[in-house]
Design a protein around this motif. Structure first.
Motif, PDB file in Angstrom:
ATOM      1  N   ILE A   1       0.374  -1.300   0.111  1.00 26.88           N
ATOM      2  CA  ILE A   1       0.403   0.134   0.488  1.00 26.88           C
ATOM      3  C   ILE A   1       1.069   0.900  -0.190  1.00 26.88           C
ATOM      4  CG2 ILE A   1      -0.398  -0.199   2.522  1.00 26.88           C
ATOM      5  CD1 ILE A   1      -3.855   0.915   2.076  1.00 26.88           C
ATOM      6  N   THR A   2       0.541   1.762  -0.554  1.00 23.68           N
ATOM      7  CA  THR A   2       0.970   3.865  -0.836  1.00 23.68           C
ATOM      8  C   THR A   2       0.025   4.655  -0.533  1.00 23.68           C
ATOM      9  OG1 THR A   2       3.205   2.506  -2.746  1.00 23.68           O
ATOM     10  CG2 THR A   2       3.054   5.367  -2.380  1.00 23.68           C
ATOM     11  N   PHE A   3       0.410   6.072   0.558  1.00 20.05           N
ATOM     12  CA  PHE A   3      -0.518   7.094   0.722  1.00 20.05           C
ATOM     13  C   PHE A   3      -0.198   8.215   0.278  1.00 20.05           C
ATOM     14  CE2 PHE A   3      -1.093   3.304   4.040  1.00 20.05           C
ATOM     15  CZ  PHE A   3      -3.024   3.723   3.898  1.00 20.05           C
ATOM     16  N   SER A   4      -1.044   9.177  -0.136  1.00 20.05           N
ATOM     17  CA  SER A   4      -0.827  10.435  -0.523  1.00 20.05           C
ATOM     18  C   SER A   4       0.471  10.805   0.954  1.00 20.05           C
ATOM     19  CB  SER A   4      -1.829  11.440  -0.478  1.00 20.05           C
ATOM     20  OG  SER A   4      -2.777  11.323   0.578  1.00 20.05           O
ATOM     21  N   HIS A   5       0.962  12.233   1.006  1.00 16.84           N
ATOM     22  CA  HIS A   5       1.438  12.474   2.016  1.00 16.84           C
ATOM     23  C   HIS A   5       0.854  13.296   2.310  1.00 16.84           C
ATOM     24  CE1 HIS A   5       5.484  11.419   0.214  1.00 16.84           C
ATOM     25  NE2 HIS A   5       4.972  11.851  -1.653  1.00 16.84           N
ATOM     26  N   HIS A   6       0.066  13.855   1.601  1.00 17.36           N
ATOM     27  CA  HIS A   6      -0.964  14.733   2.375  1.00 17.36           C
ATOM     28  C   HIS A   6      -3.024  14.625   2.491  1.00 17.36           C
ATOM     29  CE1 HIS A   6       1.946  17.789   3.197  1.00 17.36           C
ATOM     30  NE2 HIS A   6       2.578  17.644   1.978  1.00 17.36           N
ATOM     31  N   LEU A   7      -3.231  14.712   3.367  1.00 12.30           N
ATOM     32  CA  LEU A   7      -4.332  14.092   2.985  1.00 12.30           C
ATOM     33  C   LEU A   7      -5.315  15.982   2.489  1.00 12.30           C
ATOM     34  CD1 LEU A   7      -6.884  12.794   4.581  1.00 12.30           C
ATOM     35  CD2 LEU A   7      -7.355  14.202   6.511  1.00 12.30           C
ATOM     36  N   THR A   8      -6.394  15.324   1.838  1.00 14.65           N
ATOM     37  CA  THR A   8      -7.039  16.445   1.245  1.00 14.65           C
ATOM     38  C   THR A   8      -8.295  17.186   1.929  1.00 14.65           C
ATOM     39  OG1 THR A   8      -6.013  15.990  -0.892  1.00 14.65           O
ATOM     40  CG2 THR A   8      -7.398  17.563  -1.470  1.00 14.65           C
ATOM     41  N   MET A   9      -8.114  18.099   2.559  1.00 11.88           N
ATOM     42  CA  MET A   9      -9.533  18.884   2.914  1.00 11.88           C
ATOM     43  C   MET A   9      -9.807  20.275   3.003  1.00 11.88           C
ATOM     44  SD  MET A   9      -8.419  17.963   7.364  1.00 11.88           S
ATOM     45  CE  MET A   9      -6.819  18.947   7.595  1.00 11.88           C
ATOM     46  N   THR A  10     -10.843  20.600   3.627  1.00 14.24           N
ATOM     47  CA  THR A  10     -11.374  21.779   3.193  1.00 14.24           C
ATOM     48  C   THR A  10     -11.287  22.524   4.876  1.00 14.24           C
ATOM     49  OG1 THR A  10     -13.744  20.948   3.136  1.00 14.24           O
ATOM     50  CG2 THR A  10     -12.373  21.627   1.186  1.00 14.24           C
TER      51      THR A  10
END
Length: 173
Positions: free
Chosen positions: A73-82
């Motif tokens: 599994i590979t994750f993004s470096h950041h969580l995208t949120m508003t």
């Protein structure tokens, strides 16, 4: 391993029924985090029903022939949120829990980065397979025979833009 075929109508009804199940649990949450790609549609519909912000954690673990080979599994470096902050009660959603690795590692990812904000993370999926190493808090269908699930958006993984454009040229002619 058997196969389970799901139509768009069945898919949307399962999300609606999952929303009801979560509602009936009387648990208050202030953020939904979906695991992309599979959890995007689930998270989108739940955030619309509940009026809660949606954050996206991109993850990838399948590839190979017909996107059926599970890898690391590979994750993004950041969580995208508003929102400015994640919130303290998070509903983590995905389409299914197969081995349980993606869901467990997503929880770990959130804890590592937002642990000082978090009080509780609960999980919700449409399908919970028997061989999963964790049990989600909310799920629609328990699948004791661990079938391969053919979701209604699967055909988009098998068609190229060129093929799609050609199919519309034929239809419009």
């Amino acid at each position: 391993m058997s196969d389970l075929y799901v139509t768009w109508s069945e898919y949307h009804k399962k999300i609606e029924r999952l929303a009801v199940k979560i509602y009936q649990a009387n648990w208050e949450f202030n953020q939904i985090v979906c695991i992309a790609k599979g959890g995007l549609r689930v998270g989108d519909i739940l955030c619309r029903i509940y009026g809660k912000p949606l954050a996206i954690l991109a993850a990838s673990s399948y590839g190979g022939s017909q996107n059926r080979v599970r890898g690391e599994i590979t994750f993004s470096h950041h969580l995208t949120m508003t929102t400015e902050t994640l919130g303290n009660r998070v509903l983590l959603v995905d389409d299914l829990v197969d081995s349980g690795v993606s869901l467990r590692e997503s929880m770990n990812w959130l804890e590592e980065r937002y642990g000082n904000e978090l009080e509780e993370i609960r999980t919700a999926v449409l399908w919970y397979k028997a061989h999963s190493l964790i049990t989600p808090d909310y799920y629609m269908d328990y699948l004791p025979d661990n079938p391969w699930i053919h979701q209604p958006f699967e055909p988009y993984e098998q068609i190229s833009p060129t093929e799609l454009a050609a199919s519309y040229l034929v239809k419009e002619a």
